[in-house]
Structures are given as C-alpha cells and as structure tokens.
Design a protein around this motif. Structure first.
Motif, PDB file in Angstrom:
ATOM      1  N   ALA A   1     -26.658  11.823 -13.532  1.00  0.00           N
ATOM      2  CA  ALA A   1     -27.605  10.832 -14.040  1.00  0.00           C
ATOM      3  C   ALA A   1     -27.712  10.951 -15.563  1.00  0.00           C
ATOM      4  O   ALA A   1     -27.682   9.956 -16.292  1.00  0.00           O
ATOM      5  CB  ALA A   1     -28.986  11.039 -13.404  1.00  0.00           C
ATOM      6  N   GLY A   2     -27.816  12.189 -16.035  1.00  0.00           N
ATOM      7  CA  GLY A   2     -27.964  12.431 -17.462  1.00  0.00           C
ATOM      8  C   GLY A   2     -26.722  12.041 -18.249  1.00  0.00           C
ATOM      9  O   GLY A   2     -26.822  11.512 -19.363  1.00  0.00           O
TER      10      GLY A   2
ATOM     11  N   CYS B   1     -24.686   9.633 -17.468  1.00  0.00           N
ATOM     12  CA  CYS B   1     -24.721   8.160 -17.564  1.00  0.00           C
ATOM     13  C   CYS B   1     -25.674   7.687 -18.658  1.00  0.00           C
ATOM     14  O   CYS B   1     -25.286   6.901 -19.528  1.00  0.00           O
ATOM     15  CB  CYS B   1     -25.139   7.537 -16.232  1.00  0.00           C
ATOM     16  SG  CYS B   1     -23.860   7.595 -14.960  1.00  0.00           S
ATOM     17  N   THR B   2     -26.923   8.158 -18.625  1.00  0.00           N
ATOM     18  CA  THR B   2     -27.879   7.680 -19.622  1.00  0.00           C
ATOM     19  C   THR B   2     -27.499   8.180 -21.025  1.00  0.00           C
ATOM     20  O   THR B   2     -27.853   7.566 -22.018  1.00  0.00           O
ATOM     21  CB  THR B   2     -29.329   8.084 -19.268  1.00  0.00           C
ATOM     22  OG1 THR B   2     -29.380   9.458 -18.900  1.00  0.00           O
ATOM     23  CG2 THR B   2     -29.862   7.248 -18.118  1.00  0.00           C
TER      24      THR B   2
ATOM     25  N   ILE C   1     -24.151   8.779 -22.119  1.00  0.00           N
ATOM     26  CA  ILE C   1     -22.954   8.115 -22.647  1.00  0.00           C
ATOM     27  C   ILE C   1     -23.151   6.611 -22.788  1.00  0.00           C
ATOM     28  O   ILE C   1     -22.312   5.943 -23.389  1.00  0.00           O
ATOM     29  CB  ILE C   1     -21.693   8.389 -21.783  1.00  0.00           C
ATOM     30  CG1 ILE C   1     -21.832   7.755 -20.388  1.00  0.00           C
ATOM     31  CG2 ILE C   1     -21.402   9.882 -21.688  1.00  0.00           C
ATOM     32  CD1 ILE C   1     -20.558   7.802 -19.560  1.00  0.00           C
ATOM     33  N   ALA C   2     -24.243   6.065 -22.243  1.00  0.00           N
ATOM     34  CA  ALA C   2     -24.460   4.614 -22.268  1.00  0.00           C
ATOM     35  C   ALA C   2     -24.361   4.041 -23.686  1.00  0.00           C
ATOM     36  O   ALA C   2     -23.863   2.936 -23.883  1.00  0.00           O
ATOM     37  CB  ALA C   2     -25.819   4.270 -21.654  1.00  0.00           C
ATOM     38  N   VAL C   3     -24.815   4.808 -24.665  1.00  0.00           N
ATOM     39  CA  VAL C   3     -24.826   4.292 -26.039  1.00  0.00           C
ATOM     40  C   VAL C   3     -23.426   4.250 -26.657  1.00  0.00           C
ATOM     41  O   VAL C   3     -23.204   3.558 -27.648  1.00  0.00           O
ATOM     42  CB  VAL C   3     -25.802   5.128 -26.925  1.00  0.00           C
ATOM     43  CG1 VAL C   3     -25.228   6.488 -27.217  1.00  0.00           C
ATOM     44  CG2 VAL C   3     -26.140   4.393 -28.217  1.00  0.00           C
TER      45      VAL C   3
ATOM     46  N   PRO D   1     -20.508   2.744 -25.672  1.00  0.00           N
ATOM     47  CA  PRO D   1     -19.943   1.395 -25.845  1.00  0.00           C
ATOM     48  C   PRO D   1     -20.597   0.627 -27.002  1.00  0.00           C
ATOM     49  O   PRO D   1     -19.929  -0.140 -27.699  1.00  0.00           O
ATOM     50  CB  PRO D   1     -20.238   0.702 -24.508  1.00  0.00           C
ATOM     51  CG  PRO D   1     -20.478   1.795 -23.531  1.00  0.00           C
ATOM     52  CD  PRO D   1     -20.991   2.964 -24.302  1.00  0.00           C
ATOM     53  N   GLN D   2     -21.921   0.872 -27.198  1.00  0.00           N
ATOM     54  CA  GLN D   2     -22.616   0.206 -28.310  1.00  0.00           C
ATOM     55  C   GLN D   2     -22.127   0.743 -29.666  1.00  0.00           C
ATOM     56  O   GLN D   2     -21.939  -0.025 -30.617  1.00  0.00           O
ATOM     57  CB  GLN D   2     -24.133   0.404 -28.164  1.00  0.00           C
ATOM     58  CG  GLN D   2     -24.946  -0.267 -29.263  1.00  0.00           C
ATOM     59  CD  GLN D   2     -24.829  -1.784 -29.236  1.00  0.00           C
ATOM     60  OE1 GLN D   2     -25.382  -2.442 -28.377  1.00  0.00           O
ATOM     61  NE2 GLN D   2     -24.081  -2.351 -30.183  1.00  0.00           N
TER      62      GLN D   2
ATOM     63  N   LYS E   1     -18.700  -0.727 -30.266  1.00  0.00           N
ATOM     64  CA  LYS E   1     -18.788  -2.144 -30.636  1.00  0.00           C
ATOM     65  C   LYS E   1     -19.231  -2.304 -32.094  1.00  0.00           C
ATOM     66  O   LYS E   1     -18.652  -3.104 -32.839  1.00  0.00           O
ATOM     67  CB  LYS E   1     -19.769  -2.860 -29.698  1.00  0.00           C
ATOM     68  CG  LYS E   1     -19.821  -4.361 -29.920  1.00  0.00           C
ATOM     69  CD  LYS E   1     -20.425  -5.074 -28.719  1.00  0.00           C
ATOM     70  CE  LYS E   1     -20.168  -6.574 -28.817  1.00  0.00           C
ATOM     71  NZ  LYS E   1     -20.407  -7.256 -27.551  1.00  0.00           N
TER      72      LYS E   1
ATOM     73  N   LEU F   1     -36.021   5.289 -28.989  1.00  0.00           N
ATOM     74  CA  LEU F   1     -35.148   6.116 -28.139  1.00  0.00           C
ATOM     75  C   LEU F   1     -35.005   7.528 -28.694  1.00  0.00           C
ATOM     76  O   LEU F   1     -35.075   8.513 -27.951  1.00  0.00           O
ATOM     77  CB  LEU F   1     -33.756   5.487 -28.036  1.00  0.00           C
ATOM     78  CG  LEU F   1     -33.438   4.620 -26.827  1.00  0.00           C
ATOM     79  CD1 LEU F   1     -31.985   4.167 -26.877  1.00  0.00           C
ATOM     80  CD2 LEU F   1     -33.722   5.350 -25.521  1.00  0.00           C
TER      81      LEU F   1
ATOM     82  N   VAL G   1     -36.024  10.770 -26.560  1.00  0.00           N
ATOM     83  CA  VAL G   1     -35.104  11.815 -26.090  1.00  0.00           C
ATOM     84  C   VAL G   1     -35.432  13.153 -26.760  1.00  0.00           C
ATOM     85  O   VAL G   1     -35.233  14.211 -26.156  1.00  0.00           O
ATOM     86  CB  VAL G   1     -33.604  11.440 -26.275  1.00  0.00           C
ATOM     87  CG1 VAL G   1     -33.253  10.242 -25.401  1.00  0.00           C
ATOM     88  CG2 VAL G   1     -33.255  11.176 -27.723  1.00  0.00           C
TER      89      VAL G   1
ATOM     90  N   THR H   1     -28.540  16.910 -21.533  1.00  0.00           N
ATOM     91  CA  THR H   1     -28.204  15.499 -21.674  1.00  0.00           C
ATOM     92  C   THR H   1     -29.011  14.845 -22.792  1.00  0.00           C
ATOM     93  O   THR H   1     -28.476  14.047 -23.558  1.00  0.00           O
ATOM     94  CB  THR H   1     -28.444  14.752 -20.352  1.00  0.00           C
ATOM     95  OG1 THR H   1     -29.804  14.930 -19.949  1.00  0.00           O
ATOM     96  CG2 THR H   1     -27.533  15.283 -19.266  1.00  0.00           C
TER      97      THR H   1
END
Lengths: 88, 88
Positions: free
Chosen positions: A13-14, A16-17, A19-21, A23-24, A27, A45, A49, A67
């Motif tokens: 879970a950790g 995912c939350t 590495i989510a940033v 792709p941003q 980009k 954020l 965190v 995480t």
C-alpha cells in the motif's frame, strides 16, 4: 528480517501511495509545464507525509516510516519542479 | 470516545494527506483544465489508498481507515474531473 503478512500489505500500500507522484514528476520534467497542477496540493502533502513519519516513529510502524519518508523526498522533487517551471 | 495522543497525531497527519487533493480538485473544477496533471498519479493513488484501508482494517487502526477511506473518495472525484476535462 522476516515480515508479517500485515507488514507486507502495508508496504505494498505504501509503495503505491509513495510512487504515485513519480508519473507526475516525469510529466512535469518532460513537458516543463505545471500550470494545471496545484502547488497547494503538494505543500499540504509534504506537511502530511512529514507528520506520518512522526506517527510511524511513535507507533514503531516500519511501513509508515519507510514509505512516508520516501514520499516526503519525492514530493520535495515535485515541489522543486513546480517552482522551477512556474509561469511568471 | 477518547483518543490517545498517538491517534490524534495520526488523525492530523491523515487529515493533511487526505485534504491535500482538495486544492487540486478546486483548481481543475475552476479552470476546467487538467492537461499538466498526471492521470497515472491518481490511478496509482486510488489503488494505494484502497490498500491502506485494507491495512487499517487488518491492524484495527482508526486513523488509517478513516483518512484513507475519505482519500479514496476525494481521489475518485479528481479522477472523474480528469476524465471529464481531458483534451480529446
């Protein structure tokens, strides 16, 4: 080092939350444009965190410490890109 | 209902990471533009906070369940706006 099923679930879970940033970041790095991205989101954020890291230390909860520590670093990178590519 | 200091810390941390997406939702709602925002970020975030809810249930950890549950809802709203305002 042996992990319980609960610790593995927390780590997945950790991850995912955390590495989510990424792709941003990719980009923003590629397009050099952050106009539609909210700086407030990343400021809150980073505060959040940071507090999660403290919570993890108090609770002695490895997945939360690890995480959110990495998440703080990644969100700092995104905040740097937001400042670097902001439109004057 | 009485909360320990640790639970209050976790709730404050969770409120921050939960509400962080609200400025992004407001920005997307107002400008109707999401071109610079990464859909991958919100897809991975939704998966991650969903798994955090499961982790919280397994660990019987109120701050994790409550904050990630709300976070899942808010990220769903942002994902809806991303789809609605995407450029064809």
């Amino acid at each position: 080092m042996s992990l319980s099923n609960e610790e593995i679930l927390g780590l997945v879970a950790g991850v995912c939350t955390t590495i989510a940033v990424i792709p941003q970041i990719k980009k923003a790095w590629k397009t050099k444009k952050v106009k539609d991205v909210s700086p407030g989101m990343f400021a809150i954020l980073m505060l959040g965190v940071g507090l999660w890291v403290v919570y993890g230390i108090v609770q002695n909860d490895l997945p939360i410490i690890a995480t959110n520590g990495v998440s703080l670093g990644l969100n700092s990178v995104m905040m740097y890109l937001m400042i670097r590519y902001r439109e004057k």
